[in-house]
Design a protein around this motif. Structure first.
Motif, mmCIF file in Angstrom:
data_model
loop_
_atom_site.group_PDB
_atom_site.id
_atom_site.type_symbol
_atom_site.label_atom_id
_atom_site.label_comp_id
_atom_site.label_asym_id
_atom_site.label_seq_id
_atom_site.Cartn_x
_atom_site.Cartn_y
_atom_site.Cartn_z
ATOM 1 N N PHE A 1 15.231 31.714 41.274
ATOM 2 C CA PHE A 1 14.259 31.885 39.880
ATOM 3 C C PHE A 1 14.604 30.377 39.452
ATOM 4 C CE2 PHE A 1 13.999 36.169 41.101
ATOM 5 C CZ PHE A 1 13.010 36.693 40.295
ATOM 6 N N LYS B 1 16.577 25.640 43.717
ATOM 7 C CA LYS B 1 15.902 26.272 44.783
ATOM 8 C C LYS B 1 16.014 25.305 46.345
ATOM 9 C CE LYS B 1 10.987 26.837 46.244
ATOM 10 N NZ LYS B 1 9.541 26.950 45.898
ATOM 11 N N GLN C 1 11.685 38.330 45.611
ATOM 12 C CA GLN C 1 10.810 36.785 45.513
ATOM 13 C C GLN C 1 9.202 36.972 45.065
ATOM 14 O OE1 GLN C 1 12.011 33.659 45.449
ATOM 15 N NE2 GLN C 1 13.616 35.004 45.199
ATOM 16 N N ASN D 1 9.363 36.727 41.502
ATOM 17 C CA ASN D 1 9.443 35.170 41.210
ATOM 18 C C ASN D 1 8.168 34.452 41.507
ATOM 19 O OD1 ASN D 1 11.059 32.963 41.036
ATOM 20 N ND2 ASN D 1 11.664 32.651 42.807
#
Length: 213
Positions: free
Chosen positions: A25, A30, A206, A209
């Motif tokens: 997030f 990432k 995800q 997300n």
């Protein structure tokens, strides 16, 4: 001792997959988190083997066969586009051989072992074990596919996933499950469920997300 190993492995499977998913997030994290994807997949497999406590030559040999089969179909798939459709791998899955990440064989192996163990807990007839496990594998891929491009796992032209992909997944899964059924392995059901559900949890998080719900 075995119960402790199973408990520890289950906790770690969920912890690393869920914690890692929440880290995604944060845009600044990432790239680092995704780069650790191969480490995570190999780690999950290690936890499964360690906690399942079966180090027999029969199992090791079979795991190698399934791993190589997974790699082979992916190599063929990437090179020809005739199996799963036209796709290419990104960088998140690490070291590649002719455009195919080696860790994808680990993914095929883990999903196969997990779904086999779960299916075997519900059914006695081999045909039902094979079919149900294969359906679970396709369902898992169905969950993963919409996220594959966002996570730079693999990419489809225009990010459209062909039905051919799911048909091929089912056929390949049937072949792998028939190998496992023939060997009549016995795995810890809770461990198998944790291995599968912890990975699914990663991707479900995800979906939030990337706003895919």
């Amino acid at each position: 001792m075995i119960k402790n190993k199973v408990f520890i492995s289950i906790v770690l499977m969920f912890f690393f997959n869920i914690f890692g998913s929440f880290l995604l997030f944060f845009p600044s994290l990432k790239e680092v988190v995704l780069a650790l994807t191969p480490v995570n997949l190999v780690g999950m497999l290690f936890l499964f083997i360690w906690a399942n406590s079966d180090y027999s030559f029969k199992l090791i040999k079979t795991m190698i066969v399934v791993f190589l089969l997974g790699i082979f179909v992916e190599l063929l798939g990437v090179a020809t586009g005739l199996i799963f459709g036209s796709y290419s791998y990104g960088n998140s899955l690490g070291l590649q051989f002719f455009g195919t990440p080696l860790v994808i064989g680990v993914n095929w192996l883990m999903l196969s072992l997990a779904t086999y163990g779960i299916s075997k807990a519900f059914f006695n007839k081999n045909i039902l074990i094979v079919v149900f496990a294969s359906i679970m594998m396709v369902f898992t891929d169905y969950i993963i596919e919409p996220l594959s491009g966002y996570l730079d796992f693999w990419h489809w032209p225009l990010e459209e996933i062909p039905i051919q992909n799911y048909i091929a997944w089912f056929v390949v899964s049937l072949a792998i499950q028939m190998i496992l059924v023939k060997k009549n392995f016995k795995f810890n059901t809770k461990l198998c469920a944790a291995l599968l559900l912890s990975q699914i949890s990663f991707f479900i998080i995800q979906y939030f997300n990337y706003g895919l719900f």
